[in-house]
Scaffold this active site. Structure first.
Site, PDB file in Angstrom:
ATOM      1  N   TYR A  21      -4.138-115.795   0.213  1.00 56.36           N
ATOM      2  CA  TYR A  21      -4.239-116.396  -1.125  1.00 56.36           C
ATOM      3  C   TYR A  21      -3.353-117.632  -1.216  1.00 56.36           C
ATOM      4  CZ  TYR A  21      -2.838-117.182  -5.967  1.00 56.36           C
ATOM      5  OH  TYR A  21      -2.513-117.774  -7.164  1.00 56.36           O
ATOM      6  N   THR A  36       0.075-122.354  -7.327  1.00 54.79           N
ATOM      7  CA  THR A  36       0.845-121.127  -7.479  1.00 54.79           C
ATOM      8  C   THR A  36       2.201-121.222  -6.792  1.00 54.79           C
ATOM      9  OG1 THR A  36       0.920-118.787  -6.831  1.00 54.79           O
ATOM     10  CG2 THR A  36      -0.392-120.224  -5.460  1.00 54.79           C
TER      11      THR A  36
END
Length: 324
Positions: free
Chosen positions: A142, A117
């Site tokens: 995350y 990501t």
């Protein structure tokens, strides 16, 4: 190719599975269905309902099949949830995949494509496009869990134990043109998903978190990539790895930044009426500006995206939302 795919019942994993099958590849999916849906799994895929750290099941699967490579999509993706449950994100996005990759290595599967990501870059001090050499500064659990797994794979690669391609996704949106796959997630934080829910009257209004960012209109700016182009990048990466090429890292985005306001205005053009929205406070962990420098992938593979158009992205997401 014979491809093992984790998280294939999810949004991007299922779309990739359909595309691989469309291109005559054999696909086996491992998914525990805690966030994925059986509805999205292609009928032609071999499906194993298990967790990726189930050593007995995964080892047996690896021993009985000769996979060319593994695509790892499985994981949790909500930034706000990760702030509340950091250990959960460390478990599902780092500890479990680490066990899984070790099982792959033990059974001779050493080619890996990893869904990472752009969140690993964190907050940029300036509104500059992010390239693969930009400083990594994960600012939430995350992002940290994804960065930790990246580091583990890079270490294995440097020891010549694996060949891997790490793909850093920017903001993925849209749906399969054949309407076989799209985003199902309830209570999603995906901006375009929420906009489509408001547009189809499944949600009363869009809450825009923050209007005082240092951007052109005060709302955060993101690089939105159509899921079909992202999937295309996975297929190219799989061909590259299958030829025994070296490990590498690539951004997955278009290099175009759109603000939250611009996304709303574009959807209003499609709908031909206003979208019910209001402004609220900033959301913890939000980044003001995140836009990819994607030239590395484009130049290496002579790749041109097919869906680099915000209207097209929104339209495909809206058509999917209407049928689910």
């Amino acid at each position: 190719m014979n491809i093992l795919l984790t998280g294939g019942a999810g949004y991007i994993g299922s779309h990739t599975a359909f595309s691989l099958i469309d291109n005559n590849h054999k696909v086996t999916i491992v998914d525990n269905l805690i966030t994925g849906s059986h509805k999205l799994i292609p009928q032609k895929a071999n499906f194993i309902n298990t967790d990726i750290d189930n050593k007995a099941v995964v080892s047996d699967l690896l021993k009985k099949n000769s996979f060319d490579l593994v695509m790892h999509f499985a994981g949790l993706v909500k930034v706000d949830e990760s702030l509340k449950f950091p250990e959960k994100y460390n478990l599902y996005n780092f500890k479990k995949p680490k066990i899984f990759f070790d099982l792959c290595l033990e059974n001779g599967l050493n080619k890996i494509i990893f869904s990472s990501t752009a969140a690993v870059y964190g907050k940029s001090s300036k509104q500059n496009k992010l390239d693969e050499n930009s400083q990594l500064n994960p600012s939430n659990p995350y992002a940290k869990s994804k960065n930790d797994l990246e580091k583990y794979l890079v270490t294995l690669s440097m020891k010549n134990k694996i060949k891997c391609v790490i793909l850093r996704y920017f903001n993925v949106a849209g749906a399969d043109s054949k309407k076989r796959s799209g985003l199902l997630t309830k209570n999603s934080n995906n901006l375009i998903k929420v906009v489509c829910e408001v547009a189809t009257e499944k949600r009363k209004k869009l809450l825009i978190n923050g209007k005082d960012y240092d951007t052109k209109d005060g709302t955060p700016i993101r690089d939105f990539i159509h899921v079909s182009d992202l999937v295309d990048m996975h297929l190219i990466a799989s061909e590259y790895l299958n030829k025994n090429e070296k490990s590498d890292i690539f951004n997955c985005g278009y290099g175009n930044g759109y603000s939250v306001k611009e996304v709303v205005e574009e959807m209003e053009k499609i709908l031909k009426h206003d979208l019910n929205h209001e402004f609220g406070p900033r959301r913890e962990g939000d980044i003001p500006y995140s836009v990819a420098d994607s030239n590395k992938f484009k130049s290496k593979f002579n790749w041109m995206p097919k869906y680099n158009n915000l209207n097209q992205i929104l339209h495909s997401a809206l058509e999917w939302e209407k049928i689910i």
